[in-house]
Motif scaffolding. Structure first.
Motif, short mmCIF file in Angstrom:
data_model
loop_
_atom_site.label_atom_id
_atom_site.label_comp_id
_atom_site.label_asym_id
_atom_site.label_seq_id
_atom_site.Cartn_x
_atom_site.Cartn_y
_atom_site.Cartn_z
N LYS A 126 31.40 -18.29 -15.58
CA LYS A 126 30.09 -17.79 -14.57
C LYS A 126 30.42 -16.42 -14.43
N LYS A 127 29.45 -15.66 -13.72
CA LYS A 127 29.67 -14.32 -13.67
C LYS A 127 30.56 -14.28 -12.14
N PRO A 128 31.03 -12.99 -11.71
CA PRO A 128 32.12 -12.91 -10.82
C PRO A 128 31.21 -13.43 -9.35
N LEU A 129 32.03 -14.28 -8.76
CA LEU A 129 31.82 -14.66 -7.51
C LEU A 129 32.84 -14.24 -6.44
N SER A 130 32.62 -14.18 -5.21
CA SER A 130 33.63 -13.78 -4.16
C SER A 130 33.56 -14.40 -2.81
N TYR A 149 22.45 -11.87 -1.39
CA TYR A 149 22.79 -12.42 0.23
C TYR A 149 24.09 -13.02 0.13
N TYR A 150 24.61 -13.59 -0.78
CA TYR A 150 25.98 -14.46 -0.56
C TYR A 150 26.91 -13.67 -1.49
N PHE A 151 26.78 -12.58 -1.95
CA PHE A 151 27.86 -11.86 -2.80
C PHE A 151 29.31 -11.87 -2.15
N GLU A 152 29.44 -11.97 -0.93
CA GLU A 152 30.81 -11.75 -0.60
C GLU A 152 31.19 -13.37 0.03
N CYS A 153 30.49 -14.26 -0.16
CA CYS A 153 31.06 -15.58 0.27
C CYS A 153 30.00 -16.60 -0.41
N ASP A 154 30.69 -16.82 -1.41
CA ASP A 154 29.78 -17.97 -2.46
C ASP A 154 29.68 -19.38 -1.49
N PRO A 155 28.45 -19.80 -1.66
CA PRO A 155 28.38 -21.15 -0.91
C PRO A 155 29.09 -22.28 -1.74
N SER A 175 24.79 -26.57 -7.47
CA SER A 175 23.96 -25.28 -7.78
C SER A 175 22.58 -25.36 -7.44
N ASP A 176 21.93 -26.62 -7.70
CA ASP A 176 20.50 -26.90 -7.10
C ASP A 176 20.26 -26.76 -5.95
N GLN A 177 21.39 -26.53 -5.02
CA GLN A 177 21.05 -26.50 -3.45
C GLN A 177 21.30 -25.16 -3.09
N LEU A 178 21.46 -24.36 -3.93
CA LEU A 178 21.63 -22.89 -3.49
C LEU A 178 20.08 -22.26 -2.92
N LEU A 179 19.07 -22.76 -3.44
CA LEU A 179 17.98 -22.05 -3.31
C LEU A 179 17.31 -22.79 -1.73
N PRO A 180 17.69 -24.09 -1.74
CA PRO A 180 17.26 -24.60 -0.46
C PRO A 180 18.01 -24.13 0.70
N LEU A 181 19.42 -23.94 0.53
CA LEU A 181 20.18 -23.28 1.62
C LEU A 181 19.72 -21.79 1.85
N PHE A 182 19.57 -21.13 0.89
CA PHE A 182 19.07 -19.67 1.11
C PHE A 182 17.68 -19.66 1.90
N ASP A 198 15.36 -9.12 3.88
CA ASP A 198 16.57 -9.27 4.51
C ASP A 198 17.73 -8.71 3.88
N VAL A 199 18.02 -8.73 2.74
CA VAL A 199 19.14 -8.11 1.99
C VAL A 199 19.24 -6.63 1.76
N GLY A 200 18.24 -6.11 2.19
CA GLY A 200 18.36 -4.65 2.05
C GLY A 200 17.19 -3.88 1.14
N GLY A 201 16.29 -4.90 0.60
CA GLY A 201 15.37 -4.20 -0.36
C GLY A 201 15.47 -4.39 -1.86
N PHE A 202 14.80 -3.85 -2.66
CA PHE A 202 14.95 -4.15 -4.42
C PHE A 202 15.87 -3.44 -4.74
N ASP A 203 16.23 -2.06 -4.29
CA ASP A 203 17.38 -1.37 -4.96
C ASP A 203 18.88 -1.92 -4.78
#
Length: 619
Positions: free
Chosen positions: A494-498, A324-330, A339-346, A230-235
């Motif tokens: 944390k690492k950068p979020l947007s 998938y969420y790099f432009e809008c952090d949930p 944070s533990d809700q991120l995967l169920p949301l995804f 969905d996000v565009g592949g491994f690369d």
């Protein structure tokens, strides 16, 4: 088991930057999802019924209930080892770790590999050759009943507090994203798990673990493959990982305050996982379910490959989530509260429209919870029966009575743990402190077993004192750190979020964390990954010192089977003069013509060992 031991991330409150427009999005389960989930639960229940009926017809012995008659197959035992501590919290926590902090945690896979030969060739042969049922029987054979009692009490308290957490935390995460009722999920997990564990014993536990491992892999693989596509592949996923600075594997900082460095993951992780596999009743009990040591060794290596595979799948899932969420952090936008809700949301965002797929994922999460709880219940049954009732209280029980009691004990512990869930639900942030107990108790317990197996000169006074001091010291460190974290004095950048691509107004990004380490008492700032090696070191150091003061043991008066075959092989190759200085008996015994090779059986060891030899002979 590992990533859920974080000080932060699992239960943090929703960010204060979200406007009312950014409401949490809940995608409710459809009927195909409930069908998939119900089928998983029915299969687990059916396995328990099958072995319960079989045991009744064959009049199962205590060995059948607790160690599967010592004739289980290699592969299911390996899968049960894998399932035992790969909890639902791990399945949710590892991806969240990658999303928030990057890939440094992946290096714990090296620790898995280091742990495997140590467990397989240094520790496991001792337990298997002695024919134990409870791991803590060894501590009485090697030291005395007081050292055995320390291990039993610590493990019991640890498991009855840990099991409710690994059920409640993921159930809460699923509820807040999928709408699945938290208390219904908790109740179903405990009812099903108590039923098949108390009815079918360790055989049912091992075979349900095998089935549940497959469900875990199936659920996670479905998420990873669908998400990557969905996000565009491994690369594309890896491109975003590198752009955000999340691709980090060799942080070689030696500072123990560094939360996750290469050294913390490999060295600290190795101690943590050796304590889990080589000094823990839940895993040792599984080693004893197969006939031969070779089977156990093969199972341990199979488990290693499974651990690494599941680690990589879960961690890649976290990187896919970020892509998938790099432009809008949930979290910042308020779509989820933790944070533990991120995967169920995804999962709901990418597979919610596919009938049954969210159900498959949830079945995998439930499987992780079921396997952990069933492991704990079977281990607690063995300890309570063998270490407390028969060992400490000297109750004389017929084998048929012990077999029946083992099932009832599992039931009682299940009810107790279910009750504790209601307490867990009220204590919020303390949950992370409780999860860190893995590292706190692992070091002292590993210290006791390694002292017995590898240092024959240490006496019971040294082991007892070392275990108590080690537990107090590392407990002081760990809980002090948790208090500081609860007060807001401990934060990890944390690492950068947007939020640039969010469709709703979310305000501004939170300010970055200040550079450097928390300004608190230095030991409280030490990474949780160092708790186990620190606990082991303090326990070992104190034990050797006290044994020296109170007179070292004489190995010539001890049972050779109490020591690791690796230690015996090394000591037998030493020059004779060195062996004489340390009272090592092997060559001295041959020189003096003693048939027992210089090892005398301790009276207490003999009493316990005779019953084990009789059981093994019958098999």
């Amino acid at each position: 088991m590992s990533s859920q031991l974080r000080w932060d991330g699992a239960l943090e409150a929703a960010a204060p930057f979200a406007d009312e427009e950014c409401k949490p999005q809940i995608s409710y389960f459809q009927w195909p999802d409930y069908v998939v989930l119900a089928l998983m639960l029915l299969v687990s229940t059916g396995i328990g019924i099958f072995y319960g009926i079989k045991d009744r017809r064959q009049k199962a012995s205590t060995d059948d209930i607790l160690v599967g008659g010592r004739k289980m197959a290699t592969f299911p035992m390996a899968m049960s080892l894998l399932a035992s501590f790969m909890s639902a919290v791990t399945l949710l926590g590892n991806p969240a770790e990658m999303y928030n902090y990057g890939t440094q945690f992946v290096m714990v896979g090296i620790a898995y590999i280091i742990t495997t030969p140590i467990t397989a060739y240094v520790f496991m042969p001792v337990y298997h050759r002695l024919g134990l049922t409870s791991a803590y029987e060894y501590l009485e054979m090697r030291f005395n009943k007081w050292v055995r009692l320390i291990g039993c009490v610590i493990f019991t308290l640890h498991m009855i507090t840990y099991m409710p957490i690994v059920v409640y935390a993921p159930a809460l995460a699923l509820n807040q994203v999928t709408g699945l009722n938290t208390w219904a999920a908790v109740s179903i997990i405990f009812v099903v798990c108590i039923f098949y564990t108390s009815l079918g014993g360790i055989k049912a536990v091992i075979w349900t673990d095998t089935f549940q491992v497959l469900m875990m892999f199936a659920g996670m693989m479905a998420v990873v493959f669908k998400g990557t596509a969905d996000v565009g592949g491994f690369d594309f996923v890896w491109q975003k990982t590198e752009e955000s600075g999340r691709a980090e594997f060799f942080n070689m900082n030696f500072d123990p305050r560094e939360r996750h460095s290469f050294w913390a993951m490999t060295v600290g992780g190795s101690f943590l996982w050796v304590s889990t596999y080589a000094a823990n009743q839940a895993q040792i009990q599984r080693f004893l379910t197969v006939r031969t040591e070779k089977q156990a060794v093969r199972a341990i290596w199979i488990n290693c490959f499974g651990l690494v595979a599941l680690l990589l799948v879960c961690c890649w899932g976290g990187l896919v989530m970020y892509a998938y969420y790099f432009e809008c952090d949930p979290l910042i936008s308020g779509k989820v509260k933790a944070s533990d809700q991120l995967l169920p949301l995804f999962v709901m965002d990418t597979m919610g429209s596919l009938p049954g797929m969210p159900g498959l994922f949830t079945a995998g999460i439930f499987s992780g919870a079921l396997s952990t709880v069933s492991t704990g219940l079977s281990a607690l049954a063995a300890i309570t029966l063998k270490d407390f009732l028969v060992g400490a209280f000297k109750m004389e029980l017929k084998d048929s009575r012990q077999a029946s009691l083992a099932k009832w004990i599992s039931l009682v512990y299940g009810i107790i743990c279910f009750g504790i869930v209601f307490l867990v639900a009220q204590i919020g942030g303390v949950l992370q402190a409780a999860l860190s107990v893995h590292g706190m108790v692992g070091g002292p317990i590993l210290g006791l077993f390694s002292l017995g197996i590898l240092i024959p000169w240490v006496n019971w006074k040294g082991a007892f004192t070392g275990g108590i001091v080690g537990l107090i010291f590392v407990g002081w460190m760990g809980f002090g750190a948790q208090i500081e974290a609860a007060l807001g004095h401990v934060n990890f950048p944390k690492k950068p979020l947007s939020i640039a691509g969010c469709n709703c107004t979310v305000g501004e990004l939170p300010p970055p964390f200040p550079p450097g380490y928390p300004d608190i008492f230095p030991l409280y700032a030490v990474s949780y990954m160092w708790y186990t090696p620190i606990g082991w070191f303090v326990t070992t150091l104190i034990a050797i010192a006290v044994s020296w003061v109170t007179k070292f043991n004489d190995p010539r008066e001890m049972d050779k089977r109490l020591f690791s075959p690796v230690l015996i092989a090394i000591m037998d190759k030493l020059p004779l003069s060195w062996q004489e200085k340390v009272n090592w008996p092997s060559k001295l015994a041959k020189k003096e013509g003693r048939e027992n090779d210089g090892f005398e059986f301790q009276a207490e060891s003999d009493k316990v060992q005779n019953s084990q030899d009789e059981r093994t002979h019958k098999l």
